[in-house]
Scaffold this active site. Sequence first.
Site, PDB file in Angstrom:
ATOM      1  N   GLY A 220     -75.038  22.032  10.303  1.00 13.95           N
ATOM      2  CA  GLY A 220     -74.891  22.076   8.842  1.00 13.95           C
ATOM      3  C   GLY A 220     -75.377  20.761   8.228  1.00 13.95           C
TER       4      GLY A 220
ATOM      5  N   ARG B  33     -83.644   7.441   6.927  1.00 13.97           N
ATOM      6  CA  ARG B  33     -84.372   6.307   6.331  1.00 13.97           C
ATOM      7  C   ARG B  33     -84.029   4.999   7.040  1.00 13.97           C
ATOM      8  NH1 ARG B  33     -82.453   2.527   2.672  1.00 13.97           N
ATOM      9  NH2 ARG B  33     -84.029   1.448   1.434  1.00 13.97           N
ATOM     10  N   ALA B  34     -82.728   4.787   7.262  1.00 15.28           N
ATOM     11  CA  ALA B  34     -82.300   3.542   7.917  1.00 15.28           C
ATOM     12  C   ALA B  34     -82.858   3.475   9.340  1.00 15.28           C
ATOM     13  CB  ALA B  34     -80.771   3.474   7.938  1.00 15.28           C
TER      14      ALA B  34
ATOM     15  N   VAL C 214     -85.595   4.910  10.506  1.00 19.31           N
ATOM     16  CA  VAL C 214     -87.046   4.669  10.462  1.00 19.31           C
ATOM     17  C   VAL C 214     -87.331   3.205  10.105  1.00 19.31           C
ATOM     18  CG1 VAL C 214     -89.177   5.238   9.207  1.00 19.31           C
ATOM     19  CG2 VAL C 214     -87.618   7.065   9.929  1.00 19.31           C
TER      20      VAL C 214
ATOM     21  N   ARG D 209     -79.699  26.109  13.195  1.00 16.00           N
ATOM     22  CA  ARG D 209     -78.725  26.524  14.209  1.00 16.00           C
ATOM     23  C   ARG D 209     -79.589  27.125  15.326  1.00 16.00           C
ATOM     24  NH1 ARG D 209     -73.813  24.666  11.926  1.00 16.00           N
ATOM     25  NH2 ARG D 209     -73.580  25.441   9.815  1.00 16.00           N
TER      26      ARG D 209
ATOM     27  N   ASP E 277     -70.182  18.415  15.444  1.00 13.96           N
ATOM     28  CA  ASP E 277     -69.725  18.462  16.838  1.00 13.96           C
ATOM     29  C   ASP E 277     -70.613  19.333  17.731  1.00 13.96           C
ATOM     30  OD1 ASP E 277     -68.835  20.671  15.496  1.00 13.96           O
ATOM     31  OD2 ASP E 277     -66.839  20.690  16.383  1.00 13.96           O
TER      32      ASP E 277
ATOM     33  N   THR F  69     -71.665  15.407   8.954  1.00 13.71           N
ATOM     34  CA  THR F  69     -71.111  16.719   8.590  1.00 13.71           C
ATOM     35  C   THR F  69     -70.116  16.520   7.460  1.00 13.71           C
ATOM     36  OG1 THR F  69     -69.632  18.521   9.276  1.00 13.71           O
ATOM     37  CG2 THR F  69     -69.422  16.482  10.497  1.00 13.71           C
TER      38      THR F  69
ATOM     39  N   ASP G  87     -67.514  18.143   7.123  1.00 12.65           N
ATOM     40  CA  ASP G  87     -66.171  18.536   7.574  1.00 12.65           C
ATOM     41  C   ASP G  87     -65.274  17.371   7.987  1.00 12.65           C
ATOM     42  OD1 ASP G  87     -67.023  21.079   7.177  1.00 12.65           O
ATOM     43  OD2 ASP G  87     -67.056  21.670   9.276  1.00 12.65           O
TER      44      ASP G  87
ATOM     45  N   ASP H 155     -64.882  16.118  10.939  1.00 10.55           N
ATOM     46  CA  ASP H 155     -64.070  16.602  12.064  1.00 10.55           C
ATOM     47  C   ASP H 155     -64.583  16.141  13.428  1.00 10.55           C
ATOM     48  OD1 ASP H 155     -66.401  18.050  12.068  1.00 10.55           O
ATOM     49  OD2 ASP H 155     -65.465  19.976  12.433  1.00 10.55           O
TER      50      ASP H 155
ATOM     51  N   ARG I 280     -52.252  30.008 -14.966  1.00 15.14           N
ATOM     52  CA  ARG I 280     -52.656  30.770 -13.782  1.00 15.14           C
ATOM     53  C   ARG I 280     -52.479  29.963 -12.493  1.00 15.14           C
ATOM     54  NH1 ARG I 280     -58.173  33.479 -16.202  1.00 15.14           N
ATOM     55  NH2 ARG I 280     -57.201  35.445 -16.774  1.00 15.14           N
TER      56      ARG I 280
ATOM     57  N   ARG J 253     -63.956  25.025   8.968  1.00  9.00           N
ATOM     58  CA  ARG J 253     -63.547  26.143   9.833  1.00  9.00           C
ATOM     59  C   ARG J 253     -62.387  25.752  10.734  1.00  9.00           C
ATOM     60  NH1 ARG J 253     -69.424  27.134  12.030  1.00  9.00           N
ATOM     61  NH2 ARG J 253     -69.321  24.931  11.622  1.00  9.00           N
TER      62      ARG J 253
ATOM     63  N   ALA K 167     -53.065  18.825  -6.395  1.00  9.91           N
ATOM     64  CA  ALA K 167     -52.804  20.248  -6.105  1.00  9.91           C
ATOM     65  C   ALA K 167     -51.349  20.449  -5.688  1.00  9.91           C
ATOM     66  CB  ALA K 167     -53.735  20.722  -4.995  1.00  9.91           C
TER      67      ALA K 167
ATOM     68  N   LYS L 158     -47.712  24.601 -15.929  1.00  6.69           N
ATOM     69  CA  LYS L 158     -48.639  25.535 -16.580  1.00  6.69           C
ATOM     70  C   LYS L 158     -49.763  25.990 -15.650  1.00  6.69           C
ATOM     71  CE  LYS L 158     -46.645  25.491 -20.574  1.00  6.69           C
ATOM     72  NZ  LYS L 158     -45.473  26.389 -20.550  1.00  6.69           N
TER      73      LYS L 158
ATOM     74  N   VAL M  30     -72.070  25.054  -2.246  1.00  7.70           N
ATOM     75  CA  VAL M  30     -72.158  24.014  -3.292  1.00  7.70           C
ATOM     76  C   VAL M  30     -71.663  22.686  -2.720  1.00  7.70           C
ATOM     77  CG1 VAL M  30     -70.847  23.288  -5.340  1.00  7.70           C
ATOM     78  CG2 VAL M  30     -72.023  25.468  -5.337  1.00  7.70           C
TER      79      VAL M  30
HETATM   80  P1  ADP Z   1     -72.782  21.229  13.795  1.00  5.08           P
HETATM   81  O1  ADP Z   1     -73.592  20.226  14.536  1.00  5.08           O
HETATM   82  O2  ADP Z   1     -72.806  21.038  12.322  1.00  5.08           O
HETATM   83  O3  ADP Z   1     -71.392  21.370  14.358  1.00  5.08           O
HETATM   84  P2  ADP Z   1     -73.548  23.705  15.198  1.00  5.08           P
HETATM   85  O4  ADP Z   1     -72.234  23.931  15.839  1.00  5.08           O
HETATM   86  O5  ADP Z   1     -74.302  24.889  14.687  1.00  5.08           O
HETATM   87  O6  ADP Z   1     -73.484  22.666  13.998  1.00  5.08           O
HETATM   88  O7  ADP Z   1     -74.475  22.977  16.281  1.00  5.08           O
HETATM   89  C1  ADP Z   1     -75.782  22.586  15.929  1.00  5.08           C
HETATM   90  C2  ADP Z   1     -76.724  22.833  17.059  1.00  5.08           C
HETATM   91  O8  ADP Z   1     -76.376  22.037  18.186  1.00  5.08           O
HETATM   92  C3  ADP Z   1     -76.729  24.241  17.603  1.00  5.08           C
HETATM   93  O9  ADP Z   1     -77.460  25.140  16.806  1.00  5.08           O
HETATM   94  C4  ADP Z   1     -77.386  24.039  18.958  1.00  5.08           C
HETATM   95  O10 ADP Z   1     -78.787  23.862  18.828  1.00  5.08           O
HETATM   96  C5  ADP Z   1     -76.765  22.701  19.377  1.00  5.08           C
HETATM   97  N1  ADP Z   1     -75.591  22.955  20.216  1.00  5.08           N
HETATM   98  C6  ADP Z   1     -74.382  23.456  19.855  1.00  5.08           C
HETATM   99  N2  ADP Z   1     -73.559  23.613  20.899  1.00  5.08           N
HETATM  100  C7  ADP Z   1     -74.252  23.194  21.984  1.00  5.08           C
HETATM  101  C8  ADP Z   1     -73.959  23.103  23.394  1.00  5.08           C
HETATM  102  N3  ADP Z   1     -72.771  23.474  23.891  1.00  5.08           N
HETATM  103  N4  ADP Z   1     -74.917  22.600  24.211  1.00  5.08           N
HETATM  104  C9  ADP Z   1     -76.122  22.224  23.731  1.00  5.08           C
HETATM  105  N5  ADP Z   1     -76.465  22.297  22.418  1.00  5.08           N
HETATM  106  C10 ADP Z   1     -75.560  22.762  21.563  1.00  5.08           C
HETATM  107  O1  F6P Z   2     -70.006  22.510   9.635  1.00  2.00           O
HETATM  108  C1  F6P Z   2     -70.309  22.402   8.291  1.00  2.00           C
HETATM  109  C2  F6P Z   2     -70.057  23.703   7.570  1.00  2.00           C
HETATM  110  O2  F6P Z   2     -70.420  23.483   6.233  1.00  2.00           O
HETATM  111  C3  F6P Z   2     -68.641  24.273   7.684  1.00  2.00           C
HETATM  112  O3  F6P Z   2     -67.712  23.635   6.839  1.00  2.00           O
HETATM  113  C4  F6P Z   2     -68.886  25.708   7.305  1.00  2.00           C
HETATM  114  O4  F6P Z   2     -67.885  26.544   7.800  1.00  2.00           O
HETATM  115  C5  F6P Z   2     -70.207  25.984   7.960  1.00  2.00           C
HETATM  116  O5  F6P Z   2     -70.876  24.746   8.067  1.00  2.00           O
HETATM  117  C6  F6P Z   2     -71.076  26.975   7.232  1.00  2.00           C
HETATM  118  O6  F6P Z   2     -72.197  27.211   8.010  1.00  2.00           O
HETATM  119  P1  F6P Z   2     -73.490  27.983   7.484  1.00  2.00           P
HETATM  120  O7  F6P Z   2     -74.240  27.036   6.607  1.00  2.00           O
HETATM  121  O8  F6P Z   2     -74.240  28.282   8.727  1.00  2.00           O
HETATM  122  O9  F6P Z   2     -73.022  29.151   6.714  1.00  2.00           O
END
Ligand code: ADP
Ligand code: F6P
Length: 321
Positions: A11, A21-22, A24, A72, A103, A125, A127, A129, A162, A171, A186, A214, A251
């Site tokens: 994502g 940029r940094a 490069v 992905r 991750d 990311t 997230d 996380d 409301r 996620r 909130a 309210k 968004v």
């Molecule tokens: P994010 O990096 O935002 O968590 P994804 O979970 O989709 O997003 O992972 C991004 C990409 O990293 C995947 O589309 C895949 O190319 C690679 N990837 C994910 N899991 C693995 C894995 N277990 N081993 C090798 N590559 C992976």
């Molecule tokens: O990992 C970043 C993230 O934005 C999550 O918060 C969200 O669940 C997911 O990616 C959405 O993925 P996609 O852009 O593939 O719909």
Amino acid sequence: MKRIAVLTSGGDAPGMNAAVRAIVRKGIYEGFEVYGINYGFAGLVAGDIRKLNPSDVSDMIGRGGTFLYSARYPEFANREGQEKGIEQLKKFGIEGLVVIGGDGSYQGAVALTKLGFPTVGVPGTIDNDIPGTEYTIGFDTAINTVLEALDRLRDTATSHVRTFIVEVMGRRAGDIALWTGVASGAEQILIPEQDFDLEAVAKEIKQGRLNGKKHTLILLAEGVMSGDELAKKLREYDSDFHTRVTVLGHVQRGGAPSARDRVLASRMGAKAIDLLKEDIGGVCVGVKAEEIIYSDIVETLANGKHLPNLELYQLNKEISF
Ligand code: ADP
Ligand code: F6P
């Protein structure tokens, strides 16, 4: 090491461009040739690789998304794809790689590390996380984007007395909901890392109404359940909440990075270069107590876990009734 490459994966997140940029600019400053790989691991396997010059990253520090594109590409979890990727890197004479992503992308970096290719992970990311860092690139921008929407929703929620359920991304992680919940005042924050009792939530909302509130804002991380599902469940306790559901969706991922994300991305990108300059691979960059740090990526991913700040969760309970 003379030639290195960078890719963005998973994502996208505001500030990825600032990190590239940094990498490069600092890379060239330190005497490297820096190559950009388009479309994450998919582009790596396909050999979609080109040399980047300082001018290629002009005007990039403030631009959202990633100009290297992202993808992905689940096939990279297979050894065959990973070996093909390393073959491509060798074909271009590339000796070190920086992977910017979440991750999943870190798993790709771990796979390359285990096959002996010097790889550095940079956390990108929204997230927030990823283990090995307190903050990821993109999180600060995303929570400010959400906050702007929440301030608007509060206006209309108050006018109509409301309850608004706002479903935000995350996620498996509640950081976006947690931070924006506190920042918007909130009434309820529901995150995957913290159990809650729906009946108690419904009672608190009702009590707030009786006390003259309210509006009610409920910040819901998507990993808990969908906004519509929560609205349905709440209706089982009380049909009088005048509930509306807003799903903020993608968004949250766009827009110009905040000052904080630009600085974080610049510092982390530069750190990745410092590490490769010292022939240190198999690591991931992070920030802890404002210091830029690094740790072993295999160990960090296997044993580390990013946990939300539950003091914030408790604080919100104490100040939002
Ligand atoms: P994010 O990096 O935002 O968590 P994804 O979970 O989709 O997003 O992972 C991004 C990409 O990293 C995947 O589309 C895949 O190319 C690679 N990837 C994910 N899991 C693995 C894995 N277990 N081993 C090798 N590559 C992976
Ligand atoms: O990992 C970043 C993230 O934005 C999550 O918060 C969200 O669940 C997911 O990616 C959405 O993925 P996609 O852009 O593939 O719909």
